[in-house]
Design an enzyme around this catalytic site. Structure first.
Site, PDB file in Angstrom:
ATOM      1  N   HIS A   1     -13.651   0.517   9.866  1.00 19.87           N
ATOM      2  CA  HIS A   1     -13.005   1.232   8.762  1.00 19.87           C
ATOM      3  C   HIS A   1     -11.497   1.364   8.931  1.00 19.87           C
ATOM      4  O   HIS A   1     -10.751   1.180   7.978  1.00 19.87           O
ATOM      5  CB  HIS A   1     -13.654   2.608   8.672  1.00 19.87           C
ATOM      6  CG  HIS A   1     -13.179   3.447   7.520  1.00 19.87           C
ATOM      7  ND1 HIS A   1     -13.335   3.054   6.206  1.00 19.87           N
ATOM      8  CD2 HIS A   1     -12.564   4.655   7.470  1.00 19.87           C
ATOM      9  CE1 HIS A   1     -12.849   3.983   5.404  1.00 19.87           C
ATOM     10  NE2 HIS A   1     -12.349   4.958   6.138  1.00 19.87           N
TER      11      HIS A   1
ATOM     12  N   ARG B   1      -8.857   8.718  14.265  1.00 24.17           N
ATOM     13  CA  ARG B   1      -8.153   9.352  13.144  1.00 24.17           C
ATOM     14  C   ARG B   1      -9.003  10.428  12.485  1.00 24.17           C
ATOM     15  O   ARG B   1     -10.184  10.220  12.219  1.00 24.17           O
ATOM     16  CB  ARG B   1      -7.808   8.284  12.108  1.00 24.17           C
ATOM     17  CG  ARG B   1      -7.170   8.830  10.855  1.00 24.17           C
ATOM     18  CD  ARG B   1      -6.847   7.706   9.897  1.00 24.17           C
ATOM     19  NE  ARG B   1      -8.028   7.029   9.434  1.00 24.17           N
ATOM     20  CZ  ARG B   1      -8.686   7.355   8.318  1.00 24.17           C
ATOM     21  NH1 ARG B   1      -8.276   8.366   7.563  1.00 24.17           N
ATOM     22  NH2 ARG B   1      -9.744   6.673   7.946  1.00 24.17           N
TER      23      ARG B   1
ATOM     24  N   THR C   1      -5.080   0.596   0.227  1.00 25.23           N
ATOM     25  CA  THR C   1      -4.922   1.960  -0.293  1.00 25.23           C
ATOM     26  C   THR C   1      -5.881   2.213  -1.458  1.00 25.23           C
ATOM     27  O   THR C   1      -6.480   3.280  -1.571  1.00 25.23           O
ATOM     28  CB  THR C   1      -3.457   2.184  -0.734  1.00 25.23           C
ATOM     29  OG1 THR C   1      -2.642   2.170   0.435  1.00 25.23           O
ATOM     30  CG2 THR C   1      -3.269   3.494  -1.485  1.00 25.23           C
ATOM     31  N   ARG C   2      -6.022   1.215  -2.303  1.00 23.67           N
ATOM     32  CA  ARG C   2      -6.898   1.367  -3.482  1.00 23.67           C
ATOM     33  C   ARG C   2      -8.335   1.704  -3.120  1.00 23.67           C
ATOM     34  O   ARG C   2      -9.086   2.238  -3.918  1.00 23.67           O
ATOM     35  CB  ARG C   2      -6.925   0.043  -4.247  1.00 23.67           C
ATOM     36  CG  ARG C   2      -5.933  -0.017  -5.357  1.00 23.67           C
ATOM     37  CD  ARG C   2      -5.996  -1.359  -6.052  1.00 23.67           C
ATOM     38  NE  ARG C   2      -7.315  -1.642  -6.589  1.00 23.67           N
ATOM     39  CZ  ARG C   2      -7.814  -2.875  -6.728  1.00 23.67           C
ATOM     40  NH1 ARG C   2      -7.117  -3.913  -6.352  1.00 23.67           N
ATOM     41  NH2 ARG C   2      -9.006  -3.070  -7.247  1.00 23.67           N
TER      42      ARG C   2
ATOM     43  N   LEU D   1      -3.770   8.229   4.248  1.00 23.87           N
ATOM     44  CA  LEU D   1      -2.844   8.158   3.109  1.00 23.87           C
ATOM     45  C   LEU D   1      -1.638   9.050   3.397  1.00 23.87           C
ATOM     46  O   LEU D   1      -0.487   8.696   3.111  1.00 23.87           O
ATOM     47  CB  LEU D   1      -3.537   8.604   1.818  1.00 23.87           C
ATOM     48  CG  LEU D   1      -4.653   7.685   1.272  1.00 23.87           C
ATOM     49  CD1 LEU D   1      -5.299   8.320   0.042  1.00 23.87           C
ATOM     50  CD2 LEU D   1      -4.130   6.304   0.931  1.00 23.87           C
TER      51      LEU D   1
ATOM     52  N   GLY E   1       0.832  -1.198   0.000  1.00 22.69           N
ATOM     53  CA  GLY E   1       0.000   0.000   0.000  1.00 22.69           C
ATOM     54  C   GLY E   1       0.867   1.248   0.000  1.00 22.69           C
ATOM     55  O   GLY E   1       2.083   1.198  -0.255  1.00 22.69           O
ATOM     56  N   VAL E   2       0.238   2.378   0.310  1.00 25.98           N
ATOM     57  CA  VAL E   2       0.934   3.657   0.205  1.00 25.98           C
ATOM     58  C   VAL E   2       2.179   3.714   1.095  1.00 25.98           C
ATOM     59  O   VAL E   2       3.224   4.246   0.672  1.00 25.98           O
ATOM     60  CB  VAL E   2      -0.040   4.824   0.504  1.00 25.98           C
ATOM     61  CG1 VAL E   2      -0.621   4.754   1.913  1.00 25.98           C
ATOM     62  CG2 VAL E   2       0.632   6.168   0.297  1.00 25.98           C
TER      63      VAL E   2
ATOM     64  N   ARG F   1     -15.616  11.637  13.068  1.00 25.40           N
ATOM     65  CA  ARG F   1     -16.277  10.369  12.750  1.00 25.40           C
ATOM     66  C   ARG F   1     -16.824   9.616  13.948  1.00 25.40           C
ATOM     67  O   ARG F   1     -17.888   9.015  13.887  1.00 25.40           O
ATOM     68  CB  ARG F   1     -15.238   9.468  12.094  1.00 25.40           C
ATOM     69  CG  ARG F   1     -15.577   9.174  10.703  1.00 25.40           C
ATOM     70  CD  ARG F   1     -14.437   8.510  10.040  1.00 25.40           C
ATOM     71  NE  ARG F   1     -14.246   9.200   8.791  1.00 25.40           N
ATOM     72  CZ  ARG F   1     -13.327   8.903   7.912  1.00 25.40           C
ATOM     73  NH1 ARG F   1     -12.482   7.933   8.160  1.00 25.40           N
ATOM     74  NH2 ARG F   1     -13.247   9.564   6.799  1.00 25.40           N
TER      75      ARG F   1
ATOM     76  N   ALA G   1      -9.284   3.645  -0.636  1.00 26.33           N
ATOM     77  CA  ALA G   1      -9.456   4.956   0.010  1.00 26.33           C
ATOM     78  C   ALA G   1     -10.191   5.883  -0.947  1.00 26.33           C
ATOM     79  O   ALA G   1      -9.835   5.995  -2.118  1.00 26.33           O
ATOM     80  CB  ALA G   1      -8.098   5.532   0.376  1.00 26.33           C
ATOM     81  N   GLN G   2     -11.196   6.536  -0.457  1.00 29.82           N
ATOM     82  CA  GLN G   2     -11.997   7.406  -1.325  1.00 29.82           C
ATOM     83  C   GLN G   2     -11.600   8.869  -1.191  1.00 29.82           C
ATOM     84  O   GLN G   2     -10.945   9.440  -2.047  1.00 29.82           O
ATOM     85  CB  GLN G   2     -13.482   7.237  -0.996  1.00 29.82           C
ATOM     86  CG  GLN G   2     -14.045   5.903  -1.410  1.00 29.82           C
ATOM     87  CD  GLN G   2     -15.570   5.877  -1.372  1.00 29.82           C
ATOM     88  OE1 GLN G   2     -16.208   6.794  -0.875  1.00 29.82           O
ATOM     89  NE2 GLN G   2     -16.155   4.810  -1.887  1.00 29.82           N
TER      90      GLN G   2
END
Ligand code: SIN
Length: 560
Positions: free
Chosen positions: A336, A371, A50-51, A377, A7-8, A277, A53-54
């Site tokens: 999440h 978070r 990572t892909r 990211l 991932g990132v 959140r 993540a919106q």
């Protein structure tokens, strides 16, 4: 150097350490400093959380109304008293440079007609500062740019390999024992090993995380006795689409940033849409319980140009027959993001020499108890790069910076592990575990997820946690008997290891703070303004966050 995960965070480290590949491929895997760099990943290189993540990447890149001080203040406020301020300072100060580097690497973010980066606002942010790509497909673009850069670099890539355990010799990490793509157990040895294995959403039956998010790095660290912290803080995203698909389709917080409204079962608004959140998810859980429903509504009908601004979300909604310009969208919170993880210093070094961690698997202290949206990211980019630079600079082992400071200072107060796990010895066998060496993996994974959702969801209590603990303990006894023979076995073992740790820490923390809400301890308490650190079976409570001294063992016992 061996990077686990693609991932990132992992790829941000790998591309820095691996020199560009020469046209004839000579020197494959060897960087200009003589470091051999490998990326080991259990799926294809591009298949990481990572892909998924919106929303985007939060960083101060725009207008006069923003500043890194404001980003720092928003992050600290969301973190509910448990962020490490030094780590957050690093995050917000170095973030903009990392975003510009990613753009130079080829990532394409959305821009305004004049060419400036388009910035969105999300919950907990006092201004618009979230850069995004493809509307709400930011992770896809970030991952694409990093995968392209990695494939064009000298990093050796091992796809479909599954790391089973850390190799620990002479007090340092020497790589991993892994299942190769061909199914053989192999030692992959390295001077430096980077955990960048992502999160743990698959601990829960309802999650926005892909099937790969099985807490692998967290579990390997726990088994090796490497300290982890803040694992009780699983963040639940408030606006996952209430739909049988798993992972749950996410309705980005950016929708609320653009004016979408939350409505209860009677159509009434009940919470400030852009609150952090944890506040929104908790308000939703309470409203759902009061109204006896299992979903509420996101009303995006008044959003101008929904399809143009959020094309991927619009397409997935229309694919299941929902028209966001006309229909209210059914939503419920879903697991999440794990705010805690393997404890690191400000350069990503863990307490074990030779082992580094970055991204969701790590606890750098930037997220505290909750978070801030779109800081993840960013954290992967910033701390992935920092650990690469530390390795190149010859660093080996942790320094007393960030959340590692208190660990190295030895200020942990141990808690009796019997108190931390009051269900010990009470585990009852679940139908999916019939006592054979390997229970049915799919059914057993499902049992763990259902137990965690029922017992450790948005709102927990000592009783609900103990209920989940009994199931997880029984399953742990069954899966602990064999050596994993497949990735699915290994993932199940990791989920069980991580679940036990989350449940124990959530049981110890007798208060409500950030993403950890206890119905039996509904308020935040000053005496719990501290970090719970787990190392193997031991539990320590770290002071050093300005918490007044207090008798926590008393309040822990009260939570049983
Ligand atoms: C979202 O777009 O709502 C998710 C972004 C994040 O989790 O930070």
């Amino acid at each position: 150097m061996l990077v686990l995960g693609s991932g990132v965070a992992g790829l941000s480290a790998a591309v820095r350490l691996a020199a560009p590949m020469s046209p004839d491929g000579a020197g494959f895997g060897i960087d200009s400093n003589g470091l051999r760099v490998g990326v080991l990943t259990k799926a294809e290189l591009s298949q990481s959380a990572t892909r998924w993540a919106q929303g985007g990447v939060a960083a101060v890149l725009g207008g006069d109304e923003d500043s890194t001080d404001l980003h720092l203040a928003d992050t600290l406020a969301a973190g509910a008293g448990l962020c490490d301020t030094d780590a957050v300072r690093v995050l917000v100060d170095e973030g903009p440079t990392r975003v510009h580097e990613l753009i130079a690497m080829g990532a394409v973010f959305d821009r305004q007609p004049g060419g400036a980066l388009a910035l969105a606002r999300e919950g907990g942010h006092s201004t618009a500062r979230v850069v995004h790509a493809g509307g709400a497909a930011t992770g896809v673009e970030v991952e694409r740019a990093l995968v392209d850069a990695t494939r064009g670099s000298a990093a050796a890539v091992l796809e479909e390999w599954f790391a089973l355990d850390l190799l620990v010799e002479g007090g340092r990490c020497r790589g991993v024992r892994a299942l190769s793509a061909g199914g053989r157990i192999v030692e992959v040895r390295a001077t430096h090993t980077v955990l960048a294995t992502g999160g743990a959403g698959q601990l829960f039956a309802v999650t926005t995380n892909p099937a790969e998010a099985t807490a692998d790095g967290l579990a390997m660290a726990l088994r090796a006795g490497v300290p982890v912290a803040d694992v009780e803080f699983m963040q639940f995203h408030p606006t996952a689409l209430h739909h049988p698909a798993m992972p749950r389709p996410l309705l980005s917080e950016a929708l609320r940033g653009h004016g979408a409204l939350l409505r209860d079962a009677r159509g009434e608004r009940f919470v400030e849409e852009l609150a952090p959140r944890d506040v929104v998810s908790r308000a939703m859980a309470e409203r759902m319980q009061e109204q006896g429903v299992d979903s509420l509504w996101l009303d995006a009908t008044a959003l101008p140009s929904f399809d143009a601004r959020f094309p991927t979300i619009a397409a997935s909604l229309r694919a299941i027959g929902l028209d966001p310009s006309r229909d209210w969208l059914p939503i419920a919170p879903a697991a999440h993001y794990l705010s805690g993880g393997v404890l690191t210093d400000l350069s990503g070094a863990t307490a074990l020499a030779g082992l580094w961690a970055a991204g969701e698997v790590a606890c750098t202290g930037v997220h505290g108890a909750n978070r801030l949206a779109s800081n993840s990211l960013l954290e992967g980019m910033v701390f992935g790069a920092r650990l690469a630079e530390a390795i190149l600079a010859g660093r080996d082992g942790p320094s007393p910076t960030g959340v590692m400071g208190a660990v190295l200072a030895g200020t942990a107060v141990p808690v009796d592990s019997g108190v931390a796990a009051p269900w010990t010895g009470q585990g009852s066998m679940d139908p999916a575990t019939d006592g054979s060496t390997w229970p049915d993996v799919t059914k057993t994974r499902d049992c763990v997820q259902r137990a965690m959702t029922a017992g450790a969801g948005v709102v927990r209590s000592a009783d609900s946690l103990a209920g989940a603990g009994r199931v997880v303990e029984a399953i742990g006894a069954a899966v602990g008997r064999g050596t994993p023979e497949s990735r699915a076995h290994g993932e199940l073992v990791n989920l069980v290891t991580a679940a036990g740790s989350v449940l124990r820490s959530a049981t110890v923390r007798c208060e409500t703070r950030g993403a950890h809400a206890r119905s039996d301890h509904p308020d935040p308490l000053d005496r719990w303004r501290c970090r719970i650190v787990r190392s193997g079976d031991g539990v320590g409570i770290l002071d050093g966050l300005g918490a007044p001294e207090a008798d926590r063992s008393g309040s822990t016992a009260a939570g049983r």
